[in-house]
Enzyme design. Structure first.
Site, PDB file in Angstrom:
ATOM      1  N   MET A   1     -22.509 -31.066 123.247  1.00 21.62           N
ATOM      2  CA  MET A   1     -21.212 -30.052 123.095  1.00 21.62           C
ATOM      3  C   MET A   1     -20.746 -31.462 122.809  1.00 21.62           C
ATOM      4  O   MET A   1     -19.784 -31.779 123.234  1.00 21.62           O
ATOM      5  CB  MET A   1     -20.781 -29.788 124.129  1.00 21.62           C
ATOM      6  CG  MET A   1     -21.682 -28.573 124.331  1.00 21.62           C
ATOM      7  SD  MET A   1     -22.279 -26.837 123.125  1.00 21.62           S
ATOM      8  CE  MET A   1     -23.707 -27.130 123.563  1.00 21.62           C
ATOM      9  N   CYS A   2     -19.828 -31.510 121.271  1.00 21.38           N
ATOM     10  CA  CYS A   2     -18.860 -32.484 121.240  1.00 21.38           C
ATOM     11  C   CYS A   2     -18.149 -32.666 119.748  1.00 21.38           C
ATOM     12  O   CYS A   2     -18.570 -31.065 119.254  1.00 21.38           O
ATOM     13  CB  CYS A   2     -20.068 -33.586 120.600  1.00 21.38           C
ATOM     14  SG  CYS A   2     -21.039 -33.309 120.969  1.00 21.38           S
TER      15      CYS A   2
END
Lengths: 303, 650
Positions: A1-2
């Site tokens: 997640m990024c």
């Protein structure tokens, strides 16, 4: 997640290093990943030489790890040209002309390898873009292109080695940054492991890097490797890949992860959000483009 | 016209200024927007906002009456949930423009990203360029006009509304079909184009819901159902319930739907006991005055906390599954016991808002009933990710229960078979969630606590994400939680028991050293104050009651929840059934139940030797079964407890 970012300068742009451009872009999307930040940078290749970076930790543990690395380098006829310790990294430049894959698998047993390449160096650690820059002086790195990543750890720990970019273990100069999740990870990994490839983490981004590197080593152009990746990889993803000459992107068919790109006469920049692109051009309304689902592209200086 | 320079003013301050100018009726110009997120969020005044450049995520989101003009591009979630107003974008829009809008005109002059108009309910979305993947995904109402190409899978799982495509229809989504359009519809579109000065000479193709998917051909055969309590907790191979299920399935040929929670015997709080014999001390008179029970939830990051007279809340239950009268009664009871009530899915009714002193407003993927005005009159906001009874699944409300009043409050057409999606349009990962939480905080001036409801699944990972994303508290729901309707296979065989969920949550927070950064409200099968105290001992900051509240309020568990023929008037929208329900009377019953919970919490806390519920810890518990010991790591001590000197003295 990024959040992810990539840049390729078509020619030298005075006053802006690749390192600084990536720091700015990641600063713009740090909200997407406060845990760790990383960069894949390409600068100053010398033929017959390899740059290696390792996580060695601190104090005594670091001294022991460095001693192990030196022994392993010696065993594999890699002659140390230059070495230094920065933050928790040990960085070494060696003369080496052997089989890189065998060499890197062996070295991996001595200490945690971050990257190996003739020009690639990956810098990654916990903290924000500004904090990682303060530790490793990323802003000073020139070079024609690079990738960046901010990470919010979801399934694995907040450790420097779990942060991005990921090096394609065993293949020089290939790095990846990825936003999303590969759902056929184990199936694809076992397929590659049966063919002798080794993995150093359980992170799905490493899989993408090794998958692409394998295709490249079979002689496929990067854009063909990206095309097959969209067919072979299952899940939600927007990723960027870099080699010593090119950068490229691929986007899944579900369009579940964001990506915006901008191109002018000087550069091509790709990021998760337009806010990152605007960090390079404050106050300007940019003619950006969102790549369509299931698409890919590559850029290099020679084009 | 006032100018705000986002190069100098942070978005949070700028939004406050925009709202202030809105109240004064003054138009606003934004310079140097540089694609920043949340510009204009929460504005509810009829002013013009001109953004000179690009805007980021959720531009003009959660607004009403305003007109936004954006010269260049916008990011994801343009005009999220707008109630009414106009938004004009000069360039391209990212994914999910017009997500969940309740009205408004949204005009995009360039191309638009994937899933445009997802769960949109009314209004018009016009794209002068091309649409991307799955435009009109799960559309409930309103119209989408695409002058360019449709993109792939246009109209995927739409249930209402219309999509008009001027270019090429590349590929129809599941359950969507082409149909003829009337000249009035064509005229109306041309008029709309003229109004916004958009030239177009081509013709349109119209796409609507085909109605072939997710429709039940024949209803389940009516028979006298076994009440939940006659089969809950049973474990024998063949019994009357198994027989009933087989009979029904042999007629319908499909899985069964029912309400309530799991009927399987699972390790639960009742498999734990207190570490000391409390028999002597429990009798103390007036224990309530001797124990501190007042609890604040949601204030750790600076929002106004919920102020609870005891560490107890009402669990989220929807107006939709339950009748308006029942939600009214629960609201009244929560105020009488001075605890917080929760809207559940499906919106906030006036009756409920006025009855409850403190009310949490729940936001689900369908955004049914979600709107800025009710957000502003809530006391807490909750993002629902999943529920313990059916983690990861959405729901369906049968057309019969979608009455006009219910449809109005949810913002959808009446009488449709309502699909409630399992996931949020704008939350596809922890990174998106960060931006969503900030949108809610921006819209409500950072005043309200924002919580996340998690059905226990991958608790360890989910809890860590929740704390990193900056939620104020977590509502953690175990497998023993109930639902208004779910497949019985899922209710019985999918999920993580409440006991395991709280243990894993505490371990996860200890692993990253962040326990003090979040609060946990535990729910899923809480039956009384004894369960509540055990939950608190295991680490919960508060607990929530759902099923026991409706039982206290008259539910006889006759298993007709999902068909809407509840004889007590609880799980129904049929006025003939609902009129049997007396909210004032049932509110008293629910209130008395909560007071029994209060007494039990006080008595047990006091008997354990404490004057404050915050002093309870897992050292006060032992496990009565090997399974509970394995799950909790508590000592397995099935033998009667020795009386400690302290307990004897008490």
């Amino acid at each position: 997640m990024c959040g992810i970012a990539g840049i390729l300068f078509k020619h030298e742009v005075p006053g802006l290093t690749t390192g600084q451009a990536l720091i700015d872009m990641l600063d713009g999307c740090q909200h997407r990943g406060p845990d760790s930040t990383g960069f894949a940078l390409y600068d100053g290749a010398h033929s017959g030489q390899l740059k290696l970076r390792f996580f060695v930790g601190e104090a005594e543990a670091a001294q022991e790890a460095i001693a192990r690395i030196r022994r392993a380098l010696d065993e594999h006829d890699a002659k140390i040209v230059e070495e230094e310790t920065i933050g928790n990294n040990y960085r070494v430049i060696v003369d080496f002309n052997g089989n890189l894959q065998k060499f890197s698998y062996a070295i991996e047993h001595a200490a945690k390898v971050i990257s190996i390449g003739s020009s690639l160096e990956i810098v990654k650690d916990v903290g924000s873009a500004a904090e990682v820059d303060a530790r490793y002086e990323v802003n000073k790195v020139h070079g024609s292109h690079g990738l960046g990543h901010v990470r919010l750890a979801t399934e694995s720990d907040v450790k420097p080695e779990a942060s991005h970019p990921f090096w394609a273990t065993g293949f020089a100069d290939i790095a990846i940054v990825h936003n999303g999740q590969i759902t056929n990870y184990w199936k694809m990994r076992r397929r590659l492991e049966r063919r002798g490839f080794e993995f150093t983490t359980d992170n799905d981004s490493e899989l993408i890097a090794v998958y692409l590197a394998d295709k490249l080593s079979q002689g496929l152009p990067l854009k063909d490797a990206l095309q097959t990746s969209i067919e072979d990889l299952d899940g939600t993803f927007s990723f960027l890949v870099s080699t010593d000459r090119e950068i490229g992107y691929a986007k899944d068919r579900l369009a579940a992860k964001p990506m915006v790109m901008y191109e002018n006469d000087d550069l091509v920049a790709v990021a998760s959000e337009e806010v990152s692109l605007n960090k390079l051009f404050p106050g300007q309304a940019l003619q950006t483009r969102e790549p369509l689902p299931g698409t890919f592209a590559t850029w290099s200086r020679s084009i | 016209m006032v100018t705000i320079d986002l190069g100098a003013v942070p978005v949070r301050d700028a939004n406050e200024q925009i709202r202030k100018h809105g109240k004064a009726g003054e138009n606003v110009e934004i310079v140097n927007p540089d694609a920043r997120h949340h510009i204009g969020v929460g504005l509810t005044a009829p002013i013009d906002v001109h953004i000179r450049g690009s805007a980021g995520y959720f531009c003009a989101g959660l607004t009403d009456q305003a007109t936004f003009t954006i010269d260049n591009n916008v990011g994801w979630g343009l005009g999220d949930n707008i109630y009414s107003g106009t938004v004009i974008v000069g360039g391209n829009a990212g994914a999910i423009p017009a997500v969940g809008i309740r009205g408004a005109n949204i005009i995009i002059k360039g191309n638009m990203g994937s899933r445009a108009g997802q769960v949109m309910k009314a209004g018009t979305l016009l794209c002068a360029g091309n649409a991307n993947f799955m435009a009109g995904y799960m559309l409930y109402g309103g119209r989408i006009i695409i002058l360019g190409d449709s993109g792939e899978r246009v109209g995927e799982d739409m249930t209402g509304g219309e999509i008009f495509v001027g270019g090429r229809v590349q590929d129809l989504g599941s359950d969507a079909e082409l149909t003829d359009m009337s000249s009035q519809e064509d005229e109306s579109i041309r008029e709309f184009l003229d109004r916004f000065e958009i030239p177009f000479n081509g013709s349109f193709q119209k796409i609507v819901n085909a109605g072939k998917k997710l429709r039940y051909g024949s209803p389940e055969r009516q028979m006298r159902s076994l009440p939940f309590f006659t089969f809950s907790g049973g474990s024998s191979y063949w019994n009357a319930k198994v027989q009933e299920d087989i009979h029904i399935k042999s007629q319908s040929g499909r899985y069964r739907i029912r309400g309530y929670g799991t009927a399987r015997a699972l390790p639960h709080l009742s498999d734990l006991a207190f570490a000391r014999d409390l028999s002597r001390s429990v009798g103390t008179a007036d224990v309530i005055s001797k124990v501190q029970m007042y609890t604040e939830i949601g204030g750790i990051n600076g929002a106004n906390p919920l102020k609870l007279s005891m560490p107890v809340m009402v669990a989220p239950m929807s107006y939709g599954a339950l009748s308006r009268s029942t939600k009214h009664a629960i609201g009244l009871a929560s105020a009488m016991s001075d605890i917080a009530e929760n809207t559940g899915e499906g919106g906030m009714s006036d009756a409920q808002r006025n009855a409850a002193k403190q009310l949490i407003f729940q936001c689900l993927g369908g955004r049914l009933g979600w709107n800025i005005h009710d957000m502003k009159r809530a006391d807490g906001l909750e993002i629902y990710i999943s529920q313990g009874a059916k983690p990861g699944l959405g729901g369906q409300l049968m057309a019969k229960k979608v009455t006009q009043e219910l449809a109005d409050i949810r913002g959808i057409p009446a009488g449709i078979d309502l699909r409630s999606p399992s996931r949020h349009p704008d939350i596809l990962g922890a990174d998106d969630l960060v931006i969503k939480i900030e949108e809610f905080r921006e819209a409500t001036g950072y005043r309200l606590p924002v919580s996340v409801k998690l059905g226990a699944g991958r608790v360890r990972d989910d809890i860590k994400i929740a704390v990193k994303d900056g939620f104020d508290f977590i509502e953690l729901d175990g497998m023993q939680g109930s639902t208004g309707a779910g497949s019985s296979e899922v209710i019985d065989f999918v999920g993580i028991p409440t006991l395991a969920a709280i243990i894993e949550a505490e371990e996860a927070l200890a692993e990253i050293g962040r326990r003090q950064d979040i609060q946990i409200v535990l729910m899923g099968g809480m039956r009384d104050g004894v369960d509540a105290v055990k939950g608190l001992c295991l680490g919960a900051d508060a607990v929530a009651f759902g099923t026991s509240v409706i039982i206290a309020g008259g539910c006889i568990a006759c298993m007709q929840c999902h068909v809407g023929q509840c004889v007590t008037g609880i799980a129904t929208q049929d006025p003939a059934h609902e009129k049997r329900y007396q909210p004032e009377v049932e509110a008293q019953n629910i209130h008395r139940f909560f007071e029994s919970v209060r007494w039990q919490i006080a008595a047990l806390t006091h008997a354990l030797g404490y004057d404050d519920v915050r002093k309870l810890s897992r050292n006060d518990l032992v496990a009565l079964t090997p399974e509970a010991a394995a799950i909790t790591g508590l000592p397995y001590e099935p033998a009667p407890r020795k009386r400690s000197a302290e307990a004897l003295a008490g």
